[in-house]
Design a protein around this motif. Structure first.
Motif, PDB file in Angstrom:
ATOM      1  N   PRO A 261      13.651  -3.267   3.367  1.00 36.59           N
ATOM      2  CA  PRO A 261      14.735  -2.667   2.575  1.00 36.59           C
ATOM      3  C   PRO A 261      15.231  -1.372   3.193  1.00 36.59           C
ATOM      4  O   PRO A 261      14.637  -0.846   4.139  1.00 36.59           O
ATOM      5  CB  PRO A 261      14.056  -2.404   1.221  1.00 36.59           C
ATOM      6  N   GLY A 262      16.340  -0.870   2.646  1.00 38.03           N
ATOM      7  CA  GLY A 262      16.876   0.410   3.095  1.00 38.03           C
ATOM      8  C   GLY A 262      17.961   0.238   4.137  1.00 38.03           C
ATOM      9  O   GLY A 262      18.599  -0.808   4.242  1.00 38.03           O
TER      10      GLY A 262
ATOM     11  N   GLY B  99       0.801  -1.215   0.000  1.00 40.63           N
ATOM     12  CA  GLY B  99       0.000   0.000   0.000  1.00 40.63           C
ATOM     13  C   GLY B  99       0.830   1.260   0.000  1.00 40.63           C
ATOM     14  O   GLY B  99       0.416   2.314   0.490  1.00 40.63           O
ATOM     15  N   ARG B 100       2.051   1.177  -0.576  1.00 34.93           N
ATOM     16  CA  ARG B 100       2.954   2.329  -0.493  1.00 34.93           C
ATOM     17  C   ARG B 100       2.436   3.541  -1.254  1.00 34.93           C
ATOM     18  O   ARG B 100       2.890   4.663  -0.995  1.00 34.93           O
ATOM     19  CB  ARG B 100       4.342   1.964  -0.979  1.00 34.93           C
ATOM     20  N   GLU B 101       1.490   3.332  -2.172  1.00 34.20           N
ATOM     21  CA  GLU B 101       0.919   4.475  -2.899  1.00 34.20           C
ATOM     22  C   GLU B 101       0.146   5.406  -1.977  1.00 34.20           C
ATOM     23  O   GLU B 101      -0.164   6.547  -2.332  1.00 34.20           O
ATOM     24  CB  GLU B 101       0.014   3.985  -4.036  1.00 34.20           C
ATOM     25  N   HIS B 102      -0.160   4.937  -0.762  1.00 37.91           N
ATOM     26  CA  HIS B 102      -0.899   5.752   0.202  1.00 37.91           C
ATOM     27  C   HIS B 102       0.000   6.478   1.189  1.00 37.91           C
ATOM     28  O   HIS B 102      -0.499   7.164   2.090  1.00 37.91           O
ATOM     29  CB  HIS B 102      -1.900   4.876   0.954  1.00 37.91           C
TER      30      HIS B 102
ATOM     31  N   ASP C  76      12.124   3.667  -0.752  1.00 31.86           N
ATOM     32  CA  ASP C  76      10.932   3.051  -1.354  1.00 31.86           C
ATOM     33  C   ASP C  76       9.653   3.477  -0.638  1.00 31.86           C
ATOM     34  O   ASP C  76       8.605   3.652  -1.261  1.00 31.86           O
ATOM     35  CB  ASP C  76      11.031   1.521  -1.308  1.00 31.86           C
ATOM     36  N   PHE C  77       9.735   3.605   0.683  1.00 31.84           N
ATOM     37  CA  PHE C  77       8.536   3.891   1.471  1.00 31.84           C
ATOM     38  C   PHE C  77       8.490   5.307   2.026  1.00 31.84           C
ATOM     39  O   PHE C  77       7.476   5.713   2.603  1.00 31.84           O
ATOM     40  CB  PHE C  77       8.448   2.917   2.656  1.00 31.84           C
ATOM     41  N   GLY C  78       9.602   6.049   1.915  1.00 32.70           N
ATOM     42  CA  GLY C  78       9.648   7.367   2.524  1.00 32.70           C
ATOM     43  C   GLY C  78       9.814   7.306   4.031  1.00 32.70           C
ATOM     44  O   GLY C  78       9.445   8.241   4.747  1.00 32.70           O
ATOM     45  N   TRP C  79      10.393   6.204   4.515  1.00 34.45           N
ATOM     46  CA  TRP C  79      10.585   6.037   5.962  1.00 34.45           C
ATOM     47  C   TRP C  79      11.838   6.746   6.456  1.00 34.45           C
ATOM     48  O   TRP C  79      12.874   6.737   5.796  1.00 34.45           O
ATOM     49  CB  TRP C  79      10.726   4.565   6.302  1.00 34.45           C
ATOM     50  N   ARG C  80      11.736   7.318   7.658  1.00 31.80           N
ATOM     51  CA  ARG C  80      12.886   7.869   8.366  1.00 31.80           C
ATOM     52  C   ARG C  80      12.742   7.508   9.838  1.00 31.80           C
ATOM     53  O   ARG C  80      11.770   7.893  10.492  1.00 31.80           O
ATOM     54  CB  ARG C  80      12.939   9.402   8.243  1.00 31.80           C
ATOM     55  N   ASN C  81      13.679   6.719  10.344  1.00 27.18           N
ATOM     56  CA  ASN C  81      13.731   6.392  11.768  1.00 27.18           C
ATOM     57  C   ASN C  81      12.408   5.862  12.314  1.00 27.18           C
ATOM     58  O   ASN C  81      11.874   6.355  13.315  1.00 27.18           O
ATOM     59  CB  ASN C  81      14.186   7.608  12.574  1.00 27.18           C
ATOM     60  N   VAL C  82      11.898   4.828  11.656  1.00 28.90           N
ATOM     61  CA  VAL C  82      10.652   4.189  12.094  1.00 28.90           C
ATOM     62  C   VAL C  82      10.999   3.098  13.116  1.00 28.90           C
ATOM     63  O   VAL C  82      11.719   2.149  12.787  1.00 28.90           O
ATOM     64  CB  VAL C  82       9.894   3.568  10.900  1.00 28.90           C
TER      65      VAL C  82
END
Length: 310
Positions: free
Chosen positions: A73-74, A34-37, A88-94
């Motif tokens: 990933p990442g 659901g990464r488009e969200h 890929d997901f726009g994640w930072r320090n999750v």
């Protein structure tokens, strides 16, 4: 039946399994990320899928999972359980491990890097089994590696060991996503080969798989594109082999699916570059696209083994 959760979070989809403590696959499932969200939606997809897997285990096997292993990933800090960065997901320090533990009844959770987790599975269950020292190389949209030592994978001091794609092999070459020029990623990944073949063939829809088929059909232009990528890859691998001295070089990822079309010229190119180094065996990965999921199961089972030993 006692079991653990294994979850592989890929760029567009997730693969999961419930794995018995003896390694038996009890249940498998797949879901979209659901990464488009957006970034938060991906986190919620992962948490929701994990909760669903826990419920399935309770219903069908008489007990909830005792641990979970999750690979993403990442850049991953496995020690802290944090997904530091994932483009890929726009994640930072999750803080993914903590979030998962909260959703899964506070069971132990291991968070791993996708390629290193796949390398763990290849080392214990696949092509690296019994070698003691191997280098697993995943050739896909990007290039990354896993350094196998005995039954484990070296993560590095900051969780960045094995980033082979950012070895500079052509100074001043194409710009890489990391901002430098001439990295292996920019020259020998599936994405790089696809770009080069699209330009050479004049077909904007062409990709690496199409280039491989053209090579197999005897197309000289395709062979030139392919060999340039193989040469760049061999140069990067020579650096890695010089530093790591592995017994086996295991080639996996989507690009490796073309088999000897890649492996035969790669073996030759690496052998040509060897001087004082010992030439490792160059073999295809055994486990295909389930390697990361199987590795996540191993991470989870390792948590229980460690806890029992304390």
């Amino acid at each position: 039946m006692r079991h653990v959760i294994a979850l592989d979070v890929g760029g567009t989809g997730m693969k999961a399994a419930l794995v018995g403590l003896d390694g038996a696959l009890l249940y498998e499932a797949r879901r979209a990320t659901g990464r488009e969200h957006g970034p938060d939606a991906v986190v919620e997809s992962v948490l929701g899928f994990a909760r669903e897997l826990r419920a399935h285990g309770q219903t069908h096997f008489g007990a909830a999972a005792e641990a979970a292993g999750v690979a993403v990933p990442g850049v991953v800090d496995a020690e802290r359980g944090v997904a530091v960065h994932c483009a890929d997901f726009g994640w930072r320090n999750v803080p993914l491990r903590g979030l998962l533990r909260h959703r899964l009844g506070r069971i132990p959770v291991a968070l791993g890097h996708d390629v290193r987790t796949g390398g763990l599975a290849e080392g214990r269950l696949g092509a690296g089994r019994g070698t003691g020292r191997f280098l697993f190389v995943s050739l896909g949209t990007g290039i990354a590696g896993a350094i196998g030592i005995d039954d484990g994978i070296e993560t590095g001091a900051g969780g960045r060991a094995g980033e082979l794609g950012h070895i500079v092999v052509r100074p001043g070459g194409p710009v890489c996503g990391c901002g430098r020029r001439g990295c292996l990623d920019a020259l020998a990944s599936a994405a790089a080969i696809g770009r080069a073949w699209a330009m050479a063939s004049g077909d904007p829809a062409a990709d690496a798989a199409a280039c491989a088929k053209a090579v197999e059909a005897g197309d000289e232009m395709a062979n030139g594109v392919w060999q340039a990528a193989v040469d760049a890859l061999a140069d990067g691998l020579l650096t890695a082999l010089t530093v790591l001295d592995p017994r086996a070089l295991i080639i996996g990822g989507a690009l490796a699916e073309v088999g000897e079309t890649l492996l035969a010229p790669l073996r030759a190119a690496v052998a040509e570059r060897i001087t004082f180094q010992k030439l490792p065996t160059v073999v295809p990965a055994d486990l295909g696209d389930v390697a990361v999921c199987l590795g996540a199961g191993l991470l989870a089972r390792d948590l229980l083994t460690t806890a029992a030993a304390v």
